[in-house]
Design a protein around this motif. Structure first.
Motif, PDB file in Angstrom:
ATOM      1  N   MET A  65       0.845  -1.193   0.000  1.00 57.46           N
ATOM      2  CA  MET A  65       0.000   0.000   0.000  1.00 57.46           C
ATOM      3  C   MET A  65       0.886   1.251   0.000  1.00 57.46           C
ATOM      4  SD  MET A  65      -2.976   1.023   2.684  1.00 57.46           S
ATOM      5  CE  MET A  65      -3.279  -0.670   3.088  1.00 57.46           C
ATOM      6  N   ASP A  66       0.693   2.154  -0.957  1.00 61.21           N
ATOM      7  CA  ASP A  66       1.527   3.352  -0.916  1.00 61.21           C
ATOM      8  C   ASP A  66       0.913   4.402   0.017  1.00 61.21           C
ATOM      9  OD1 ASP A  66      -0.424   4.766  -2.249  1.00 61.21           O
ATOM     10  OD2 ASP A  66       0.498   4.519  -4.228  1.00 61.21           O
ATOM     11  N   SER A  67       1.661   5.484   0.212  1.00 64.08           N
ATOM     12  CA  SER A  67       1.241   6.482   1.207  1.00 64.08           C
ATOM     13  C   SER A  67      -0.132   7.053   0.881  1.00 64.08           C
ATOM     14  CB  SER A  67       2.240   7.626   1.247  1.00 64.08           C
ATOM     15  OG  SER A  67       3.530   7.126   1.215  1.00 64.08           O
ATOM     16  N   PHE A  68      -0.359   7.297  -0.371  1.00 69.42           N
ATOM     17  CA  PHE A  68      -1.611   7.917  -0.780  1.00 69.42           C
ATOM     18  C   PHE A  68      -2.796   6.991  -0.482  1.00 69.42           C
ATOM     19  CE2 PHE A  68      -4.876   8.862  -3.971  1.00 69.42           C
ATOM     20  CZ  PHE A  68      -5.156  10.161  -3.587  1.00 69.42           C
ATOM     21  N   GLU A  69      -2.606   5.724  -0.849  1.00 73.10           N
ATOM     22  CA  GLU A  69      -3.670   4.743  -0.584  1.00 73.10           C
ATOM     23  C   GLU A  69      -3.971   4.641   0.913  1.00 73.10           C
ATOM     24  OE1 GLU A  69      -3.396   1.382  -4.106  1.00 73.10           O
ATOM     25  OE2 GLU A  69      -2.035   1.297  -2.391  1.00 73.10           O
ATOM     26  N   ALA A  70      -2.897   4.567   1.690  1.00 74.31           N
ATOM     27  CA  ALA A  70      -3.074   4.446   3.148  1.00 74.31           C
ATOM     28  C   ALA A  70      -3.840   5.644   3.690  1.00 74.31           C
ATOM     29  CB  ALA A  70      -1.716   4.336   3.834  1.00 74.31           C
ATOM     30  N   ALA A  71      -3.482   6.832   3.204  1.00 73.16           N
ATOM     31  CA  ALA A  71      -4.157   8.031   3.690  1.00 73.16           C
ATOM     32  C   ALA A  71      -5.640   8.017   3.312  1.00 73.16           C
ATOM     33  CB  ALA A  71      -3.470   9.269   3.131  1.00 73.16           C
TER      34      ALA A  71
END
Lengths: 384, 296
Positions: B1-7
């Motif tokens: 999961m990249d940062s954007f997805e996690a956010a």
């Protein structure tokens, strides 16, 4: 005019309906208790009843340790367990869940945890108990509640029995929750009252913990069915201050506790159970004699035995002699009045006979606390 | 999961958060597992708190989530699983967060916020007992009382963001508490009680439909709030009674007596003692009725 509406005691088709009023009696005299036991526990099963009780209470202690329950949950559960077998036959048949004392034990713990406001899921209670007993909860067993003979997981069947037993237990305690954490705005379990009393009397650490240890021993006895918790607490304190052992195996000590003897004697002399703690003296006496008897007979099995040295230095004899000496001293105390508890009278009292669980389904059974009874006097008169 | 997805996912979780303990834990667990992306997740949490479209109930729930998150972060970091993620960031944002959860016009989150802030304070070295005590006291000044007499509006004091953010947060909370005491006293003094029966719809009709500020609660929100608070209350009681015992001992230990009895009980003062004795007398009435013969 009476503002309270009477309960109709005629059914719709005009036939009278049985109404039974059950008033909660949290306390019984010793002779009533032995009469009730004679009805529910066969002479041949007496030993088994006591052994089972001992094993179950040991197990319950392990359970509350794992679930981190406070001691008052244990005390209430043990109270319920003993109350249950005043009105319910003890068969000691472990393989039949309908009669299994362990199902009763889980039920008592479940209800105690609710009444003491320390709620845990039944599933959690079951899994701890079954694990300690080395029972595989998931093994399939025949569903004895169902005529089809299908199999069901052990814990699921156990759950059904526990819930059915809970309803029985509720009837046997007459839906009286007054020994719980929420009633009376104070915690009425012996351990809590006891320590509060010790603080009120300014009793030192050593004597307070001695009282607390005695309290733990007495918790598992039927004394809680005979006298109320505050009287048990005062009886324990009086005994502790009379024992005043010089040595207790403890890790913590209070400064100056060695020189406290005289002050403790003064405290003991100054105790007035009626004035200081609202404890009727005769009930405290009952407690004192019971506790001394308990230690005279069971000392070697008690928790206290682990904390006191085998030989009492002052007396130069085994600890048990100290209890015997005290018994001698207290022998003349006034006992409880049991005029109306003779065997012949007990036999005529239906309240003391085994409770028929079908009563509630056939007619109307109503449960109330003793002090709420007057409200219904008028109604009871009508029924004659 | 990249940062954007996690956010995005965290934002989704928080927007639909309900205050049951499982949900709060799940959300906190998610934030912890992704704590390497704290730089993205922390602003997400703050954005939601600052979002003027969020209803107050959810903001209160999110503050409870922050409470759980801080506590879990400490707990797991002590076991060396993480290195105290979110703690510093959330702590310095506390004043801002509290102002969002407790907007000027509405004090309905006051008590919940107090409970959470008290929990949060336990983890830090700063001694907050002074503020905890103050919260229970009457905070009105002489000046306030004369203002109430004159039926004047409450004017909040401007807070100076000085010192530790935790202390500032407490000061804001106490100021809000003073406001609530002020407004209640003013209401009692200057409005008349209603004797007529008020029907349910009217009673709940606090917010005008056209009001889009989200500062007042609708009937549905009030009802769901009652449900939520019950849940939160249950949670707060869940672990109060826990007694830890030594695994190696087969019977009761001295430590249990020391921790749970000796250090917990104190001599009662005169009025409490009287009440205590009254309760015992009440018990005696039940006891006397239980025996067939007169015992005392």
């Amino acid at each position: 005019m009476d503002s309270k509406e009477n309960t109709p005691n005629l059914s719709e088709n005009g036939k009278p309906v049985i109404t039974i009023t059950q008033i909660s009696r949290p306390f019984f005299t010793h002779s009533e208790i032995s009469y009730m036991h004679s009805q529910t526990i066969d002479e041949s099963k007496k030993l088994q009843y006591n052994q089972t009780k001992y094993q179950i209470f040991q197990l319950l202690y392990q359970v509350i340790k794992q679930l981190k329950f406070p001691l008052r949950v244990l005390a209430t559960a043990m109270n319920y367990y003993q109350r249950f077998y005043l009105f319910h036959k003890f068969d000691g048949a472990f393989d039949d869940m309908d009669k299994d004392p362990y199902v009763v034990a889980i039920t008592c713990l479940l209800l105690a945890s609710k009444n003491e406001d320390c709620i845990k899921k039944l599933k959690d209670l079951q899994s701890v108990v079954n694990k300690l007993r080395d029972i595989d909860e998931n093994k399939p067993v025949t569903n004895t509640l169902d005529s089809s003979g299908d199999s069901i997981a052990y814990h699921e069947l156990q759950r059904k029995y526990v819930l059915a037993t809970e309803f029985k237990l509720l009837q046997l305690i007459k839906f009286d929750f007054s020994n719980g954490a929420n009633s009376l705005s104070i915690k009425t379990s012996v351990d809590c009252l006891l320590v509060q009393f010790c603080k009120q009397l300014d009793i030192n650490y050593r004597m307070s913990i001695l009282s607390w240890l005695i309290c733990f021993d007495i918790m598992s006895t039927p004394l809680c069915l005979v006298i109320p918790p505050h009287c048990i607490a005062v009886a324990i304190i009086i005994i502790s201050l009379n024992l005043k052992p010089q040595e207790i195996k403890l890790d913590h000590h209070e400064i100056g506790e060695e020189d406290d003897d005289e002050r403790l004697s003064e405290i003991l002399d100054s105790i007035d159970c009626e004035r200081d703690f609202k404890c009727p003296e005769v009930l405290v006496n009952e407690g004192i004699l019971y506790i001394l008897d308990y230690y005279i007979h069971q000392y070697s099995h008690s928790v206290l035995n682990n904390y006191l040295p085998a030989i009492d230095k002052q007396l130069g004899k085994e600890q048990i002699f100290k209890f015997m000496e005290l018994k001698e001293k207290f022998i003349d105390l006034k006992n409880m009045n049991e005029t109306s508890c003779k065997e012949s009278l007990n036999r005529t009292d239906e309240y003391l006979s085994k409770w028929e669980f079908t009563t509630a389904s056939k007619g109307i059974a109503r449960f109330m606390l003793g002090n709420k009874r007057r409200r219904f006097n008028k109604e009871l008169d009508i029924q004659g | 999961m990249d940062s954007f997805e996690a956010a995005t996912q965290l934002s989704q979780i928080l927007r639909n958060l309900t205050p049951s303990i499982q949900n709060l834990n799940r959300a906190a667990r998610f934030a912890l597992v992704n704590s390497d992306k704290e730089d993205y997740l922390l602003p997400t949490i703050l954005d939601i708190i600052n979002d003027s479209k969020m209803v107050l109930n959810t903001k209160s729930t999110i503050f409870q989530f922050i409470d759980v998150l801080i506590s879990e972060s400490f707990q797991y970091s002590l076991q060396n699983k993480y290195s105290y993620p979110y703690i510093q960031g959330l702590k310095s944002a506390l004043p801002e967060i509290i102002q969002q959860v407790l907007p000027q016009a509405n004090n309905s989150n006051l008590y919940n916020t107090y409970v959470c802030l008290r929990n949060i304070s336990k983890h830090f070295k700063i001694d907050c007992s002074e503020y905890i005590d103050k919260f229970q006291c009457n905070l009105l000044t002489e000046e306030d009382i004369s203002k109430i007499e004159g039926n004047k509006e409450f004017i909040p004091e401007k807070y100076e963001p000085s010192g530790d953010p935790l202390v500032t947060a407490w000061k804001i909370l106490l100021e809000k508490k003073r406001q609530s005491q002020f407004e209640r006293a003013r209401l009692l003094k200057h409005s008349n009680p209603l004797d007529e029966i008020v029907d349910e719809d009217e009673m709940f009709n606090i917010r005008v439909k056209s009001d889009k500020s989200n500062n007042l609660l609708s009937k549905r929100q009030i009802l769901s709030r009652m449900e939520d608070d019950r849940e939160a209350h249950k949670r707060s009681k869940e672990n109060l009674w826990v007694v830890n015992r030594d695994k190696n001992s087969s019977f009761i230990t001295e430590q249990e007596f020391l921790d749970n009895y000796w250090n917990k009980y104190h001599q009662l003062n005169k009025s409490d003692h009287e009440e205590f004795l009254n309760s015992l007398s009440g018990l005696n009435k039940l006891v006397a009725d239980s025996y067939k013969d007169k015992q005392f």
